[in-house]
Every structure is written in structure tokens, then in C-alpha cells.
Scaffold this active site. Structure first.
Site, PDB file in Angstrom:
ATOM      1  N   SER A 194       1.119  -1.289  -0.106  1.00 54.22           N
ATOM      2  CA  SER A 194      -0.019  -0.028   0.059  1.00 54.22           C
ATOM      3  C   SER A 194       0.856   1.273   0.118  1.00 54.22           C
ATOM      4  CB  SER A 194      -0.950  -0.097   1.214  1.00 54.22           C
ATOM      5  OG  SER A 194      -1.667  -1.283   1.192  1.00 54.22           O
ATOM      6  N   ASP A 203       4.821  -0.525   7.308  1.00 57.58           N
ATOM      7  CA  ASP A 203       5.054  -1.390   8.506  1.00 57.58           C
ATOM      8  C   ASP A 203       6.552  -1.434   8.978  1.00 57.58           C
ATOM      9  OD1 ASP A 203       2.262  -1.702   8.454  1.00 57.58           O
ATOM     10  OD2 ASP A 203       2.346  -3.780   8.396  1.00 57.58           O
ATOM     11  N   HIS A 228     -32.612   9.152  13.350  1.00 57.48           N
ATOM     12  CA  HIS A 228     -33.513   8.353  14.347  1.00 57.48           C
ATOM     13  C   HIS A 228     -34.323   7.231  13.147  1.00 57.48           C
ATOM     14  CE1 HIS A 228     -35.397   6.835  17.741  1.00 57.48           C
ATOM     15  NE2 HIS A 228     -36.527   6.887  17.075  1.00 57.48           N
TER      16      HIS A 228
END
Ligand code: NDP
Length: 463
Positions: free
Chosen positions: A14, A303, A436
Site C-alpha cells: 500500500s 510497517d 433516528h
């Protein structure tokens, strides 16, 4: 000095792909080397196949809910791995092609080979070719970490799960983090009798303690046999099965053992020492806020730097690198507020910002919390409870953290994260009119604090 490329990216995951594409868009001459499949951990052996398997594993629960709504014959039936697996493979192939096509369209040269550093401006491919580049970006990712115990090599890692020829008849998942909780839930949902063993007393260390309690309860109630305060000590092959000896003296047989015991930066053999790049205790590449290493021409994202190991973080780090180095738009990522979610069923854990546990240490904070049974599952006869929590600064009224345990909590936290990132106050939440009936409306109708955490100095005076 003239270079073969302006940028050489090592790693097609990525972070690397984003950095390469954006840099090329700014006119840089870019090359990218990937030793495996384009797309990296997230696309090929992580987030994407995992989420599809989470969806697949939800069928029994959907059938149960349907029965609660009057579809009395609803049954998920048996899951067919041979039907699912080729579809999964096709989808990953499609994504891999899309990643490669995106790079090619941007003018990036792809080398389908392993690459290593030879110096501050030199990269060597496995085939022996050497290229020079003005800048080098390392985005090599991470690799699963296996505990050092006899027979560990008999176990699987999460990568292997997507490649199984058939589902195991009995599985052990080791760990209590993101991957262990998600995969224990997946296997269980697909009908595999699953044991999850974790060395602590509640899963998801580092998360808000309310989320941890609820996740620990949910795993145990979902059908996974959750064994806490225990760890495997030894694995031995016994015919087709694996004999697992636990540190509590018990011995059990499984036909699959999956270690989800963390990940480490994938820096071995990258030539970092030769190039003089400094690394930390776990081999992570040490970088500054601009993702720059101690060697000015070499940067690292994702990472491999072991900052926050999440795909969207790697993407943003890669993009900020490209903007800064090639786009004349200096940019860096604020790592202090990053939302994440753990994809379990029926409820997910999702989080951003300060936890209540951290608030206890900081002090001067109000905790707003609600727990309720959502209309949808309650009607179907489920007792599952949702939790929503806001951590609010008592002085400024700013919302410092938001934690949700509930169905689609990952979707909810994404939206709450915008408000929290913008610095919204509790009053901003209060003046937002509810939608709602939804679950998320509870986030804007929390009236009274459930707990008040005094300032640390006040606590000291009172003591
Ligand atoms: P985590 O760090 O989340 O969890 C590792 C787990 O393994 C912990 O429970 C840890 O226990 C345990 N463990 C570590 N060493 C041992 C050992 N020697 N014996 C027994 N247990 C051990 O790592 P994961 O592998 O789950 O995931 C890696 C990273 O991938 C995550 O941190 C996350 O950043 C990313 N990820 C994100 C996902 C998402 O966003 N949904 C999904 C999957 C992964 P203890 O807590 O006691 O240390």
C-alpha cells in the site's frame, strides 16, 4: 551526478505503490521492485481477503437473525471452501492487476524481483542488475512473528489461511490481538471448531478496557473456545495432526495451529547495514517525522518503520513523502489520532484517540458511556450489547477519544473520526441532531457523564 531514476521504491504494498504513483505524477522517473505479488500484505494476504472471509463467516448469524424475524426455515447450511476459494483468488488477481496497471499508467517501471540497498543511491536486484536513484523509498512491510517454541514451524500464519486446500476440522489460534480475534471468529463462523488461546486475561491489549471486556465476552459466547492465561509450549507432529502441549499441563490435538502473535518489520537482507541506515530493536527502520532515515537520500514508510501498522497509515505516509520530495508541498502525517477497527462478529471493536485507561493516568476527563441492546438484534432475540464511549477533556470540552463496540462499529468510527480529528467538542456532538432510529444516534444523545476522572493534582491533594 546523473541517476537512472529519481526514485526507486522497494516494496509494492500500500505505502510503496501510493508513493510511486504520486511521485511519478509529479514527473519523477520512478521504478518499483516487488519480490512477490503486487498489492502487498493488505491486498493479497491481509485486509481484503480477511474482510471477505468475515463476510462469508456471517451467514449463520444472518440466518439466526432471519429466524427471529419470522423466516422460520432460514439456515446457512454448510460452507463450501471449494466454492469460495476460487472466487477469492479471482478477486485478488483482479486487484493485483489493477495495482500494476495503475503503476504502469503512471509511468512507473516495475521490477518483479527482490531488491536490496547497495549504498545511499544504489539498489541491487536479485538478478544482479544495479540501478542508481536520487532517492530510495523502503516500503518492504512486515512479516508475522512466531514465538520461539519447539515445533513452531508446524504452525501456520495468517497468510497460509487464504491458501488452504480445505478447511481444518479443528483449529487452534494463538494470540489475543487484531489477527487472532478476527481469524478465530472467521473460522468459527465457517463452522470450524476453534480454540483461541491467549496468554493474558482479556484480549486486545492496548484498547479501551470496556472494549476489551466486551470483546473477550463476545468471543467466548460466539462459540470459540477461549482459553485465557495460557500459551502453547510445544508442537509435535502426530500423523496428520499436531499435538499441542500447553503451559497449564494440558495436551490437545489440532489439524491446524495458527500463530497470530504479532508482526515484525521485514528488514532482514535489505542491505541496511551496508547503506548505513539505522534500525531499532525489532529491525524497524528509524525515521523522522518526514519518513527520512539518517541517510538523507533514503526514506521509509509503512510497517517497515513500525510506527502504526495499518494500511491507511502507510498510504498516507507514502503520499506525504511524494508530496514533500517531488510535489513541492511539504506534508507529514499526524500519527496521534488514527482510527482502527477489529472485524469480529456480531460486533466489531472500533476506536480513535484516548482510552479511558489512558484518561485515568492523565486526569481531568469526563467519560460518557452508554450500553444498550440494539433494536435490530434484540427483536431477533439476541442479548448482544453495544457500547459507545466518549472521553472528553473537562477543561476544553474537546472529545479526546471515541470507542464503539457494536455491529458495523468500523463504519461508525470512520465518521466519528472526522469530528474527533477536527477537534470537535462534546457540545458539537450535543448540538448535532440525531438520525433516528439508528445505533449511532446514541453518540449525540449522551447527556450525563458516567464517570468523572479528577485532575491528577486534585487526586494528590485529596489523598
Ligand atoms: P498484535 O500485536 O495485535 O497481537 C499479538 C498478540 O500475540 C497479542 O495478543 C500478544 O500478547 C500475543 N503474543 C505475542 N507474543 C506472544 C508469545 N510469544 N506467546 C504468546 N502470545 C504472544 O498483532 P497481530 O499479529 O494480531 O497483528 C499485527 C498487526 O497487524 C496489528 O498490530 C495491526 O496493526 C495490524 N492488523 C490490523 C488489522 C485491522 O486493522 N483490522 C487486522 C489485522 C492486523 P500480548 O497482548 O500479551 O502482548
Amino acid at each position: 551526478m546523473s541517476f537512472d531514476y529519481d526514485l526507486f521504491v522497494i516494496g509494492g504494498g500500500s505505502g510503496g505503490v501510493r508513493a510511486a504513483r504520486i511521485s511519478a505524477g509529479y514527473g519523477a522517473r520512478v521504478a518499483l521492485a516487488e519480490e512477490s505479488r503486487m498489492g502487498g500484505t493488505c491486498v493479497i494476504r491481509g485486509c481484503v481477503p480477511k474482510k471477505l472471509m468475515v463476510y462469508a463467516s456471517g451467514a449463520p448469524e444472518a440466518a439466526a437473525e432471519s429466524r427471529g424475524y419470522g423466516w422460520l426455515d432460514a439456515e446457512a447450511g454448510d460452507f463450501s471452501w471449494p466454492a469460495f476459494r476460487p472466487k477469492l483468488d479471482e478477486e485478488l488477481d483482479r486487484l493485483e492487476r489493477a495495482y500494476s496497471a495503475g503503476l504502469e499508467a503512471a509511468g512507473v517501471t516495475i521490477h518483479k524481483q527482490r531488491a536490496r540497498l547497495r549504498g545511499p543511491h544504489e539498489v541491487e536486484l536479485a538478478g544482479g542488475e544495479v540501478f542508481t536513484a536520487k532517492h530510495i523509498l523502503i516500503a518492504a512491510g512486515g512479516r508475522p512473528y512466531l514465538p520461539d517454541l519447539p515445533g513452531a514451524e508446524l504452525g501456520m500464519i495468517s497468510d497460509d489461511l487464504f491458501l488452504m486446500k480445505r478447511l481444518p476440522t479443528r483449529a487452534l489460534v494463538v494470540g489475543g490481538g487484531f489477527i487472532a480475534c478476527e481469524f478465530a471468529g472467521i473460522l468459527n463462523g465457517l463452522g470450524v471448531p476453534t480454540v483461541q488461546v491467549y496468554r493474558g486475561d482479556k484480549v486486545l491489549r492496548g484498547f479501551d478496557s470496556g472494549l476489551r471486556d466486551l470483546m473477550t465476552e463476545q468471543i467466548a459466547e460466539s462459540g470459540v473456545s477461549l482459553r485465557l492465561n495460557a500459551s502453547p509450549e510445544k508442537l509435535e507432529a502426530d500423523g496428520e495432526r499436531i499435538r499441542v502441549s500447553m503451559n497449564d499441563g494440558t495436551t490437545e490435538y489440532y489439524d491446524a495451529v495458527m500463530f497470530a502473535t504479532g508482526r515484525v518489520p521485514y528488514t532482514k537482507g535489505l542491505g541496511l547495514e551496508e547503506a548505513g541506515v539505522k534500525t531499532g530493536k525489532w529491525g524497524e527502520i528509524l525515521v523522522d517525522e518526514w519518513s527520512q532515515t539518517n541517510i538523507p537520500s533514503i526514506f521509509a514508510v509503512g510497517d517497515v518503520t513500525d510506527r502504526i501498522n495499518l494500511t491507511p497509515v502507510a498510504i498516507r505516509e507514502g503520499h506525504a513523502f511524494a508530496d514533500t520530495v517531488f510535489g513541492n508541498k511539504p506534508d507529514k502525517l499526524d500519527h496521534s489520532l488514527v482510527a482502527s477497527a477489529v472485524y469480529t462478529r456480531p460486533h466489531e471493536a472500533a476506536t480513535i484517540g484516548m482510552t479511558e485507561d489512558e484518561a485515568e493516568l492523565r486526569g481531568d476527563v469526563l467519560i460518557y458511556e452508554t450500553r444498550f441492546r440494539p433494536m435490530r438484534s434484540m427483536f431477533a432475540g439476541s442479548d448482544a450489547r453495544v457500547m459507545m464511549k466518549l472521553v472528553v477533556d473537562r477543561q476544553s470540552d474537546r472529545v479526546l477519544g471515541c470507542h464503539i463496540f457494536g455491529p458495523d462499529a468500523g463504519e461508525m468510527i470512520q465518521l466519528a473520526a472526522i469530528a474527533v480529528t477536527m477537534g470537535a467538542t462534546k457540545r458539537d456532538f450535543d448540538r448535532t441532531v440525531a438520525v433516528h432510529p439508528t445505533m449511532a444516534e446514541e453518540l449525540v444523545t449522551l447527556r450525563q457523564p458516567a464517570r468523572v476522572i479528577d485532575a491528577v493534582k486534585d487526586r494528590a491533594i485529596g489523598a
